[in-house]
Design a protein around this motif. Sequence first.
Motif, PDB file in Angstrom:
ATOM      1  N   ASN A 187       0.778  -1.349  -0.194  1.00  0.00           N
ATOM      2  CA  ASN A 187      -0.109  -0.222   0.021  1.00  0.00           C
ATOM      3  C   ASN A 187       0.887   0.866  -0.191  1.00  0.00           C
TER       4      ASN A 187
ATOM      5  N   TYR B  16       2.094   1.539  -3.868  1.00  0.00           N
ATOM      6  CA  TYR B  16       0.902   1.493  -4.618  1.00  0.00           C
ATOM      7  C   TYR B  16       0.906   3.726  -4.591  1.00  0.00           C
ATOM      8  N   ARG B  17       0.418   3.927  -2.582  1.00  0.00           N
ATOM      9  CA  ARG B  17       0.576   5.258  -2.561  1.00  0.00           C
ATOM     10  C   ARG B  17       0.955   6.557  -3.310  1.00  0.00           C
TER      11      ARG B  17
ATOM     12  N   GLU C   1       1.470   6.068  -7.381  1.00  0.00           N
ATOM     13  CA  GLU C   1       0.278   7.103  -8.069  1.00  0.00           C
ATOM     14  C   GLU C   1      -0.380   7.989  -7.892  1.00  0.00           C
TER      15      GLU C   1
ATOM     16  N   PHE D 291       3.739   1.113 -13.037  1.00  0.00           N
ATOM     17  CA  PHE D 291       3.327  -0.626 -12.176  1.00  0.00           C
ATOM     18  C   PHE D 291       3.286  -1.714 -13.190  1.00  0.00           C
TER      19      PHE D 291
ATOM     20  N   LEU E 219       2.589  -4.738 -13.628  1.00  0.00           N
ATOM     21  CA  LEU E 219       0.964  -5.320 -12.730  1.00  0.00           C
ATOM     22  C   LEU E 219       1.289  -7.366 -13.206  1.00  0.00           C
TER      23      LEU E 219
ATOM     24  N   ASN F 113       3.784  -6.938  -6.603  1.00  0.00           N
ATOM     25  CA  ASN F 113       3.350  -8.263  -5.946  1.00  0.00           C
ATOM     26  C   ASN F 113       3.668  -9.802  -6.238  1.00  0.00           C
TER      27      ASN F 113
ATOM     28  N   ARG G  82      -7.153   5.775  -0.026  1.00  0.00           N
ATOM     29  CA  ARG G  82      -5.793   5.254  -0.725  1.00  0.00           C
ATOM     30  C   ARG G  82      -5.526   4.637   0.970  1.00  0.00           C
TER      31      ARG G  82
ATOM     32  N   GLU H  33      -5.386  -4.815  -0.554  1.00  0.00           N
ATOM     33  CA  GLU H  33      -4.960  -5.098  -2.043  1.00  0.00           C
ATOM     34  C   GLU H  33      -5.396  -5.004  -3.258  1.00  0.00           C
TER      35      GLU H  33
ATOM     36  N   TYR I  40      -7.142  -1.918  -5.059  1.00  0.00           N
ATOM     37  CA  TYR I  40      -6.232  -1.137  -4.634  1.00  0.00           C
ATOM     38  C   TYR I  40      -5.453  -1.246  -6.425  1.00  0.00           C
ATOM     39  N   THR I  41      -5.432  -2.867  -6.980  1.00  0.00           N
ATOM     40  CA  THR I  41      -4.258  -3.526  -8.008  1.00  0.00           C
ATOM     41  C   THR I  41      -5.270  -3.411  -9.163  1.00  0.00           C
TER      42      THR I  41
ATOM     43  N   LEU J  48      -5.184   0.634  -9.691  1.00  0.00           N
ATOM     44  CA  LEU J  48      -4.211   1.059 -11.282  1.00  0.00           C
ATOM     45  C   LEU J  48      -3.906  -0.254 -12.121  1.00  0.00           C
TER      46      LEU J  48
END
Length: 447
Positions: A117, A120-121, A124, A130, A132, A165, A415, A420, A423-424, A427
């Motif tokens: 997290n 991610y924050r 972003e 990312f 992914l 990830n 956020r 998880e 949020y994934t 994104l």
Amino acid sequence: MLPVPRRWIRKFPPSFSSPSTRRRHCLWMLLILLLVCVTIQTFLIRHARGVKLMGLLSLTSSLSEHKPTLPNSAAANEDPRWRTPTQRPANTEAACRPKSHIVFLKTHKTASSSILNVLYRYGESRNLSFALPLKQSSQLFYPFFFSSHFVEGAGSRRRFHILCNHMRFRKSEVAKVMPQDAFYFSVLRHPAAMMESIFIYYKSIPAFRKTPSLDRFLDSSWRNYNSSVSNNHYAHNVLAFDFGFDNNVADEDLDERASAAIATIERDFHLVLISDYFEESMVLLRHALCWSLEDVVSFRLNSRSQHTRHRLSADTAERVQRWNALDWRIYLHFNASFWRKVERLVGQEAMRREVSELRGLQAKLANTCLKEGGAVHPSRVRDAALKPFQYGAAVIQGYNLNPQLEGRTRTTCQRLITPELQYTKHLFTQQFPEVAAKLRQRSKGSV
């Protein structure tokens, strides 16, 4: 009385008694005194420096010999943090530039979702890209070894900013999608505490399914464990497995295999954190990445409620360490190296101060962002988009957002508490909108 002959009377030169002569002699005497003083002062300074140097060498020697006490079966929570009084190096931040090329090996049941997290924050908020999972998956096809074609958009030979990830690590494949200067880090947890969490969370795997307790599993671990059965790797040396090593090791090969694994991790990773000291790990991470404390503040995500946690006895902890001996060796090594890096990069006084500041930031955010001020049972999470994924016998807690929040504050707070999986997906939709739209259409068509 006869007068003294004149030749017996010693006469001084007439010039000796003149004022100019007396001044010259006085100056010479002052110069000689000054030289004597300078000589004495130089001797004293050199002596003091020698004493100081000997003291410094003695202190350095004592620090190098003093290592933090590592957790053992009887004291798994013993705190080795504040053993030696060192100061933070003065030049660590002066030439520091924030890193944005990052590889995080997300290990299992090690508070890695909270670290995810954070990444991610950070990414972003700065429009970073990312790496992914393909087709909006939540993991990079774990437990298979990572391959570059598991990443969405990797076919264009594109390089991404952040890879974080779940995956089974393979450095050669990771290097195909990440820049050469990427910063590699991961996180470990004491194997006994991690095994307790894994047993609850992955209770449905074949190795655990028919076993009522962790102690009963350890009583007959070799009979209940079959390495060839799918998902049974969670039950045995899963840290080693996540790093890409064979998690099944015979006792006679343990020393050699553990040494090889440690050497490989040291070579491939710049930093290994310890989740048992999560706040200290976040402070150390922020120094290593040249980030701010605000960048690494977080709430606990994917965390169990207290009633599903079980305190292990010393005997059970010892048996876990024997069963997961490879993980235990890896943990011991990197727990020690963690504290050496704290000494080198932060210093203990600065660490104390920044941990306190980090806790203060978290408390302020909890007061601002959270309706109840903390985590709640998943049944009490009102927003479906914020409900955490439930798995196994664990009860994963979630959060309710303060309904009075608006604008940027609301976005920041949301956020912080977004699970998880959600949020994934968010994104992925931002980064690959066309692919995400096609996947939604396909999903609707299959219903």
